[in-house]
Design an enzyme around this catalytic site. Structure first.
Site, short mmCIF file in Angstrom:
data_model
loop_
_atom_site.label_atom_id
_atom_site.label_comp_id
_atom_site.label_asym_id
_atom_site.label_seq_id
_atom_site.Cartn_x
_atom_site.Cartn_y
_atom_site.Cartn_z
N LYS B 78 -2.86 -4.74 2.94
CA LYS B 78 -3.20 -3.86 1.82
C LYS B 78 -2.98 -4.59 0.50
O LYS B 78 -1.95 -5.26 0.34
CB LYS B 78 -2.34 -2.58 1.88
N SER B 158 -4.29 6.42 0.38
CA SER B 158 -4.83 5.28 -0.31
C SER B 158 -5.06 4.05 0.56
O SER B 158 -5.77 3.14 0.14
CB SER B 158 -3.89 4.90 -1.44
N SER B 182 -0.36 8.20 2.52
CA SER B 182 -1.39 7.17 2.37
C SER B 182 -1.62 6.27 3.58
O SER B 182 -2.56 5.49 3.59
CB SER B 182 -1.06 6.29 1.16
#
Lengths: 97, 492, 483
Positions: B78, B158, B182
């Site tokens: 990420k 996210s 997320s």
């Protein structure tokens, strides 16, 4: 209590965000609706409840670092990330004293 | 060779060990898949050359007989994790061009275990969002489509880039971060597994902060076993993070077998709001049955403060983020927009550098923390947060873990989410947010396909540091659900 | 009698509170392992934590905590086993993270006091509200590049202790004495070097004035007061400014003013368009700071003797007057110099030499006692030579100045220069006889009753012995010879 434009301007200043004048009204409304939403927390009885900052609080004491110098001396690396630098200094517009 | 991208990590490790294929071949297969799936926009930065280099090193290790736990496994990182020498953006314009000269603890652990970096996955800007649509580098698409409907769906957020990449075979596993769901909500939307471990389980060092009291790293993968493999590497105490726990990491793989005899499962009745997708309820009921079949006793419990969780979350997360994001000021890293005075330079840089959603949350947080509002909002939220924690603690006196759906619906259409007001968007996180507030470990495992052909996940919420119990339960659900791992992959 | 200032319309009382920032002596910074020492090249004693890089987290320095606990114990305060860190949010170029980590809600040390001795001997107890730990900021340099400021973060993140007194100081002198006392204590403890001119100790002064018996006036904060002399001046000047304002019917507003040590005035700081709101909240990166009893006990057991206790001991052990003891304990180094010199010696004499000749010498040379050209051992020996009559007090002054120049031991100087006092009666007698024979007329005058001439005879013999004759012996022998 509706958020007034002066407050929005102050908040934008504190956050250092250049909110255009044309958007101030909208931001005020957004803050309003968020706060209105947050108002319903008032329904909860929290008398005598200690605020919680971290789920770890008090169960886990802060970890300590021994007083040893083992970091630093990365001036070149730091400067390589900065958009503006000179002679190992970060450079900003002149600050008024 | 395309079937290499359908392997699980465990299968890949086995194949590598037996010499059925090389790490370079495995990586190449994923690079090819990435090429085909550019439209998903799952990565902000792809690192194929670096990946091949790392894979070549892995092949050497394997040859030497010194195979490490994740040797040669292609993973996505990420883009909130600082990676040395690889641009790290948090999907924000403000960090464009920022190439860290340091490595996050968790990513370092993964490299030390032999993992191969495929690229930095997309996210909502600074992880603020529920759809991976707020980032500067564009939205990520969910690889899944509704049956007979080609509209673009969000992957959740996210960690949507990571979830999409794992789901579409662009990497075998990926890292995520979870502040209010997320990892878990995108896992549910993309049909993959993901765990947010206990707060403090993984180091936050080198992970760009959104809301420090909530942020926690965790993996996303294609099955429970792979998720366990990843977490085992990622977890552990780090003396660079004052909030990391000094508790040994158990071997999660050992907890994957067995039954639930003598275990009590809690079913919180508040997770059944009006308007919930009936497919979600169906899945939940099925899940309850599977656990009963495995020997567990199931009882209904009540967590009455659940309805306040989203509000508490947004008050606290916005406040913390308004402070955490003050460091992006154009002076030391990232972009800079000049101004005549220091304050103007700050305001110009931050106005240009931050996207709309991030600016909105910073303003909200700045407003809430103001001295005249602090007590009414921030302190109040912190108090209610304690009540939520206490409520979970009470529940765990009676039950061993909780079973809930991961989200009230399947993946939402991108255009729909874009038109929604912030509070409606938050509702996607209604079921995942409470565990974040309480710092509890929680895992989402795909459990069903909805009537319109989209994945749905179940969430298991455990006691603090009760990840083993969670993995065991997830493993039981996984076997019972017989979930089809592959998205339909309808071409765009 | 309480200190008052006379205004046009009558007497005014002054109320002062102090906020003192002390840079804590540590090797590394409060939350990072970068060096906390000075003089390094710009931005070289900086870690990614100090520079607020993305993803960086603070980890607390154990020694910095112990130093603060040590200071807290020395001011008789409560050491809080649970304290916490908060963020003070504001933007400034020398504050990289956009917030300073401080202790706003739950400081580590609360509720202490220090006693100061006023000039009239009165002891004034000054309450101390708190000491909290916080990060220092970096430095901005404004004259290197035109229209730009340069930022050096070497100091950013160094540990500060901020000590806040209660508004209980009642005069400029009180304020000065408090800072002096505090500086002495932190130096004794080794928790801060106390060098105000280098900025390692910095004061903000809160001043208000009121009519005797009436409520406190409006409090004004004066910043940037960086020497003890300036503290005294700032209080005086600001109090007078406020009195004038009140007497002219002008309001005194609660504000922050800057002390200008050249113009000797305080002036209001530029007001910003918007009020500053620091938005304090608990730092989620740092959970509660929990002190265990063992640690507190360890620090307690290793406390050095502090000035007040040392003063009492000097009075008792060495029989010194309080005045001497006070001066000798004011700095740890002076006290230890004294104790070394006074070993097996006449302590009062040693004290006289230190407070008199040695201080004059150091003052003239602009040195402090650690740089003294005369070691404590040698000063002790010098006093020893006087006490055992090896040299006279007068000769000792001469030896002292040679010691100051050469750093040599006194007995060596006495030996080399032949300054040893003549105590041999035969030798003195011979010199007396010579003088008597050569000055029969004076002998006659003396015998006729002119007693004052004895001094003249002493002088003659002294001159002949180059001052080395023991004065007491000489006197006695002369009297006998002349009678």
């Amino acid at each position: 209590m509706p958020v007034d434009i002066t407050t929005v301007k102050q908040v934008a200043y504190l956050a250092r965000l250049k909110v255009p004048d044309s958007d101030l009204e909208k931001v005020a409304e957004e803050l309003d609706s968020l706060c209105e939403w947050a108002e319903h927390l008032k329904q909860v009885n929290t008398e005598g409840v200690e605020p919680l900052t971290s789920v770890l609080d008090k169960d886990m004491p802060l970890i300590y670092r021994q007083d040893v110098v083992s970091d630093g001396n990365i001036q070149k690396e730091l400067m390589s990330c900065a958009k503006v630098s000179q002679d190992g200094f970060f450079v900003v517009p002149k600050m008024v004293e | 060779m395309t079937d290499l991208v359908d392997l699980t990590i465990a299968q890949a490790l086995d194949g590598l060990k037996k010499g059925e294929f090389s790490a370079v071949e495995l990586t190449k297969a994923h690079i090819q898949e990435m090429e085909k799936a550019k439209h998903l926009n799952a990565y902000i930065t792809e690192t194929p050359e670096l990946a091949l280099e790392m894979a070549a090193k892995s092949d050497l290790q394997i040859k030497k007989g010194e195979m490490r736990p994740l040797e040669g496994i292609p993973i996505g990182m990420k883009d909130l994790y600082c990676t040395k020498g690889v641009m790290t953006t948090a999907a924000s314009h403000i960090l464009e061009g920022f190439i860290p000269f340091y490595e996050s603890t968790v990513s370092q652990k993964l490299w030390d275990a032999g993992a191969v970096l495929m690229g930095k996955t997309n996210l909502d800007e600074f992880a603020m969002g529920s759809g991976t649509i707020t980032g500067y580098y564009g939205a990520t698409q969910n690889p899944w489509k509704r049956t007979n409907d080609n509209s673009v769906l969000v992957p959740g957020g996210s960690s949507g880039g990571s979830a999409a990449a794992v789901s579409a075979g662009l990497c075998m596993a990926a890292t995520g971060t979870d502040t209010g769901g997320s990892i878990r909500q995108p896992a549910s939307f993309c049909g993959v597994t993901g765990i947010k471990p206990t707060y403090g389980r993984c180091s936050r060092y080198g992970i760009i902060a959104f809301a420090s009291s909530l942020d926690q790293a965790g993996p996303l993968a294609r099955n429970v076993q792979d998720t366990a493999l990843m977490l085992k590497i990622m977890a552990g105490f780090d003396d660079k993070d004052s909030t990391s726990a000094q508790i040994p990491v158990p071997d999660y793989l050992k907890s994957l077998d067995g039954d639930l005899k003598g275990k009590i499962v809690g079913i919180p009745k508040e997770y059944r709001p009006n308007g919930i997708n009936p497919d979600v309820i169906k899945m939940w009921d099925a899940g309850i049955k599977w656990l009963k079949d495995a020997g567990a006793e199931v009882i209904e419990i009540s967590l009455p403060n659940t309805e306040y969780a989203l509000t508490v979350y947004h008050v606290i997360a916005s406040s913390e983020c308004s402070s955490n994001l003050a460091r992006y000021d154009g002076v030391r890293f990232g972009i800079r927009a000049e101004g005549d005075t220091l304050d103007e330079m700050y305001a110009n840089t931050r106005m240009q550098g931050f996207g709309k959603e991030v600016r909105r949350r910073i303003l909200v947080g700045t407003y809430i923390l103001g001295s005249s509002r602090y007590e009414d909002y921030f302190l109040k939220a912190q108090k209610v947060r304690r009540l939520i924690v206490d409520e979970f603690n009470e529940a765990f006196k009676k039950v061993d873990f909780l079973l809930t759906p991961a989200a009230p619906s399947t993946a939402v259409r991108e255009d729909e989410m874009r038109s929604q007001d912030p509070i409606t968007v938050f509702l996607n996180d209604a079921f995942v947010c409470p565990a974040s507030l309480a710092g509890l470990p929680a895992m989402v495992v795909p459990a069903a396909i909805s009537s319109d052909g989209l994945p749905l996940g179940l969430q298991i919420i455990g006691k603090p540091f009760g990840e083993e119990m969670i993995f065991k339960t997830a493993s039981i659900i996984e076997k019972a659900a017989k979930f089809n791992l592959k998205p339909h992959r309808v071409e765009a | 009698m309480r200190y008052t200032i006379s205004g046009k319309t009558g007497q005014w009382e002054v109320v002062v509170g102090l906020e003192v920032h002390c840079q804590v002596i540590t090797k590394s910074k409060l939350f990072s392992a970068a060096s906390a020492t000075f003089g390094a090249e710009q931005n070289s004693s900086v870690s990614t934590i100090d520079a607020g890089y993305p993803g960086m987290l603070p980890v607390i320095n154990k020694f910095a905590v112990e130093q603060t606990v040590r200071t807290g114990l020395a001011i008789n305060a409560t050491i809080n086993k649970y304290s916490a860190f908060d963020r003070k949010n504001y933007f400034y170029a020398d504050l990289p993270a956009g917030y300073q980590i401080s202790q706003f809600f739950k400081p580590i040390v609360t509720d202490g006091y220090l006693d100061i001795v006023r000039d009239n001997g009165e002891i004034k107890r000054v309450g101390i509200e708190r000491i909290h730990m916080e990060q220092d900021a970096g430095k901005s340099i404004h004259d290197l590049i035109p229209a730009k400021s340069c930022i050096d973060l070497n100091r950013a993140g160094v540990t500060l202790m901020e000590l806040v007194t209660r508004p209980e100081l009642e005069s400029p002198e009180d304020a000065g004495k408090f800072v002096r006392k505090l500086r002495s204590i932190v130096r004794y403890l080794g928790t801060c070097d106390g060098n105000m001119d280098e900025g390692s100790m910095r004061c903000d002064v809160n001043v208000s004035v009121n009519r005797p018996g009436q409520k406190f006036g409006t409090r004004v904060e004066v910043k940037n007061v960086n020497s003890i002399r300036f503290v005294i001046q700032a209080v005086e000047i600001e109090a007078k400014r406020q009195i004038e304002a009140y007497e002219n019917g002008e309001p005194v507003i609660q504000e922050t003013r800057l002390f200008d040590d050249e113009k000797l005035e305080t002036r209001a700081m530029r007001t910003k368009e918007f009020a500053i709101d620091y938005r304090y909240f608990p730092d989620p990166d740092l959970v509660h700071l929990v002190l265990d009893d063992d640690m507190i006990k360890r620090v307690k057991d290793n406390m050095p003797e502090l000035p007040d206790a040392k003063k009492e001991r000097f009075i008792k052990q060495y029989g010194l007057p309080a005045y001497d003891a006070d001066i000798l304990v004011s700095e740890k180094e002076i006290a230890s110099y004294f104790e070394t010199a006074a070993k097996n010696n006449d302590a009062k004499k040693v004290s006289n030499w230190i407070i008199g000749d040695l201080f004059a010498l150091l003052n003239a040379q602009g040195k402090d006692i650690t740089e003294s050209p005369i070691t404590a051992e040698n000063l002790g020996k010098l006093v020893g030579l006087i006490t055992d009559n090896t040299i006279s007090g007068k000769i000792a002054k001469e030896v002292f100045s040679i010691m100051a120049e050469t750093g040599k031991a006194p007995e060596l100087i006495v030996e080399e220069k032949g300054l040893k006092q003549v105590t041999d009666t035969a030798a003195i007698e011979a010199e007396i006889d010579k003088v008597i024979i050569a000055n029969q007329d004076k002998v006659a005058e003396y015998k006729a009753g002119k007693d004052k001439l004895l001094g003249w005879f002493v002088g003659q013999v002294m001159a002949a012995t180059k001052g080395k004759a023991n004065p007491a012996m000489l006197n006695e022998m002369l009297k006998k010879k002349l009678s």
